[in-house]
Design a protein around this motif. Structure first.
Motif, short mmCIF file in Angstrom:
data_model
loop_
_atom_site.label_atom_id
_atom_site.label_comp_id
_atom_site.label_asym_id
_atom_site.label_seq_id
_atom_site.Cartn_x
_atom_site.Cartn_y
_atom_site.Cartn_z
N ALA A 1 0.85 -1.20 0.00
CA ALA A 1 0.00 0.00 0.00
C ALA A 1 0.88 1.24 0.00
N ILE A 2 0.55 2.17 -0.88
CA ILE A 2 1.33 3.41 -1.01
C ILE A 2 0.38 4.59 -0.93
N ASP A 3 0.64 5.48 0.00
CA ASP A 3 -0.06 6.76 0.05
C ASP A 3 1.00 7.83 -0.11
N ALA A 4 1.00 8.47 -1.28
CA ALA A 4 2.02 9.47 -1.58
C ALA A 4 1.37 10.83 -1.68
N GLY A 5 1.66 11.69 -0.72
CA GLY A 5 1.09 13.03 -0.69
C GLY A 5 2.10 14.08 -1.11
N ASN A 6 1.64 15.32 -1.13
CA ASN A 6 2.53 16.42 -1.51
C ASN A 6 3.70 16.59 -0.55
N SER A 7 3.45 16.33 0.73
CA SER A 7 4.48 16.59 1.73
C SER A 7 5.11 15.34 2.32
N LYS A 8 4.44 14.19 2.22
CA LYS A 8 5.02 12.97 2.78
C LYS A 8 4.42 11.75 2.08
N THR A 9 5.17 10.64 2.18
CA THR A 9 4.75 9.38 1.58
C THR A 9 4.82 8.28 2.62
N ASP A 10 3.76 7.49 2.71
CA ASP A 10 3.73 6.32 3.57
C ASP A 10 3.60 5.06 2.73
N VAL A 11 4.38 4.05 3.06
CA VAL A 11 4.30 2.75 2.40
C VAL A 11 4.11 1.68 3.47
N ALA A 12 3.17 0.79 3.26
CA ALA A 12 2.91 -0.29 4.20
C ALA A 12 2.85 -1.62 3.46
N LEU A 13 3.36 -2.65 4.08
CA LEU A 13 3.26 -4.00 3.55
C LEU A 13 2.28 -4.75 4.43
N VAL A 14 1.21 -5.24 3.81
CA VAL A 14 0.10 -5.83 4.55
C VAL A 14 -0.16 -7.24 4.03
N GLY A 15 -0.21 -8.22 4.95
CA GLY A 15 -0.52 -9.58 4.56
C GLY A 15 -1.97 -9.71 4.15
N SER B 1 -2.65 -8.25 8.48
CA SER B 1 -1.57 -7.91 9.41
C SER B 1 -0.57 -6.97 8.74
N VAL B 2 -0.15 -5.95 9.48
CA VAL B 2 0.83 -4.98 8.96
C VAL B 2 2.23 -5.52 9.25
N LEU B 3 2.99 -5.76 8.20
CA LEU B 3 4.29 -6.40 8.32
C LEU B 3 5.45 -5.42 8.17
N GLY B 4 5.15 -4.22 7.69
CA GLY B 4 6.21 -3.23 7.53
C GLY B 4 5.62 -1.87 7.22
N HIS B 5 6.33 -0.84 7.64
CA HIS B 5 5.86 0.53 7.37
C HIS B 5 7.07 1.44 7.26
N ALA B 6 7.01 2.36 6.28
CA ALA B 6 8.10 3.32 6.09
C ALA B 6 7.51 4.65 5.63
N ARG B 7 8.19 5.72 5.97
CA ARG B 7 7.74 7.06 5.59
C ARG B 7 8.87 7.81 4.90
N GLY B 8 8.49 8.55 3.85
CA GLY B 8 9.45 9.35 3.12
C GLY B 8 8.89 10.72 2.81
N GLY B 9 9.53 11.42 1.88
CA GLY B 9 9.16 12.78 1.55
C GLY B 9 8.00 12.86 0.58
N GLY B 10 7.77 14.06 0.05
CA GLY B 10 6.63 14.30 -0.82
C GLY B 10 6.78 13.66 -2.19
N PHE B 11 5.66 13.58 -2.88
CA PHE B 11 5.58 12.90 -4.17
C PHE B 11 5.22 13.96 -5.21
N GLN B 12 6.14 14.22 -6.16
CA GLN B 12 5.99 15.34 -7.09
C GLN B 12 6.20 14.90 -8.53
N PRO B 13 5.33 14.05 -9.06
CA PRO B 13 5.53 13.61 -10.46
C PRO B 13 5.40 14.74 -11.46
#
Length: 339
Positions: free
Chosen positions: A12-26, A30-42
């Motif tokens: 699962a990827i939620d990429a916003g203007n100011s931050k991005t969240d990625v989650a790996l879900v079984g 069950s949530v098996l991993g989560h990471a956060r990064g910067g904004g998404f500017q295609p």
């Protein structure tokens, strides 16, 4: 022969203007991993580069789950809810770039507002307004009909969001200092926040590159503090923001023939999720007049939850898995329950 995924589940990827969240879900939720990064500017770097920028976050969640991102397909489905995916041509380009990464057997791209909507509802029915760095709205019905807006900023008639509010606060503060506008407490509040003699000095520092322009988002809580103290200019800006939020929601409800029915109006993004009473009370009052059957609710979970739920929908919509996933994140709440 198609390679099997390493994990039955969802990236699962939620990429916003100011931050991005990625989650790996079984597949069991069950949530098996989560990471956060910067904004998404295609719109700035291009679709392929923007998607490539997600790779370190994907590698991180894969490692948390004990998977090897270089060993082939990671998951059954990649569900990406992306900011700045506003036009069909943009969605197509992003989907092509995402599919080319080979992270999932199946892949889907949607505007991030649809992720917010799914996070705040039990099914595909309702309207969502996101007010974060920018502002956008989307609505959905079970038959697949949608209500959308271009969300291209001033070009498409948008107003507000964190960037818009911060810019408006600066506009009024500087004009108050140079005599073109009336007095406002925003001038001294902005200067004090940055430790500068004036808001005009801040404008100069940003222009010269000595203060990053990205720091302007810090002015949103300054604006609300000034409004709490009774500053008329700040109060007027918050009133206008509430009006814009409700206008979007009402138009979307009308387009979907939901204006005369009980329907959820999901509110999210950093400005709304901060649950400032001055803004939420205003939104609630306006919505009660314009759409009395609508139920306003604020998403207090990370919007990546919505992207993950959309992915689980594609895997069969197991209600037990969806409940387990929701339990891993904070829930939504009706506006009136947030005091």
């Amino acid at each position: 022969m198609q390679q099997l995924e390493q994990l039955p589940g969802v990236l699962a990827i939620d990429a916003g203007n100011s931050k991005t969240d990625v989650a790996l879900v079984g597949a069991d939720g069950s949530v098996l991993g989560h990471a956060r990064g910067g904004g998404f500017q295609p719109q700035t770097v291009g679709a392929e580069a923007a998607i490539a920028g997600l790779a370190p976050l994907v590698d991180s969640v894969a490692a948390q789950a004990g998977l090897d991102p270089t060993a082939g397909v990671l998951v059954s489905f990649v569900s990406a809810c992306l900011a700045n995916a506003d036009l069909p041509v943009e969605e197509d380009a992003l989907l092509a770039a995402l599919t080319a990464r080979g992270w999932g057997v199946g892949n889907a791209v949607a505007n991030d507002t649809f992720g917010l909507l799914r996070a705040g509802t039990d099914g595909p029915r309702g309207v969502a307004v996101v007010c974060g760095a920018g502002i956008n709205c989307a609505g959905l019905l079970p038959d697949g009909r949608t209500a959308r807006f271009l969300a291209l900023g001033k070009l498409s008639g948008d107003w507000g969001g964190g960037a818009g509010l911060a810019g408006a606060a600066m506009w009024h503060a500087v004009r108050a200092e140079d005599g073109r506008g009336g007095p406002t407490a925003l001038s001294t509040a902005i200067a004090a926040h940055f430790g500068l003699p004036s808001a005009t000095a801040l404008a100069e520092e940003i222009h010269l590159g000595r203060v990053p322009g990205a720091r302007l988002h810090e002015l949103v809580p300054v604006l609300f503090a000034a409004a709490d103290s009774g500053d008329e200019t700040a109060l007027a800006l918050i009133d206008r923001q509430a009006d814009e939020i409700v206008r979007l929601a009402v138009v979307a409800l009308r387009r979907l023939d939901l204006l005369g029915e009980a329907a959820p109006v999901v509110l999210g993004g950093g400005v709304l999720a901060s649950r400032q009473p001055l803004l939420l009370d205003n939104v609630t009052a306006r919505l009660a007049l314009a759409a009395p059957l609508a139920e306003a609710r604020v998403v207090v979970a990370p919007p990546v939850l919505g992207a993950a739920l959309l992915g689980l929908d594609q895997l069969g919509g197991d209600p037990v898995a969806q409940r387990r996933l929701r339990d891993a994140y904070p829930t939504t709440a009706a506006v009136g329950a947030l005091r």
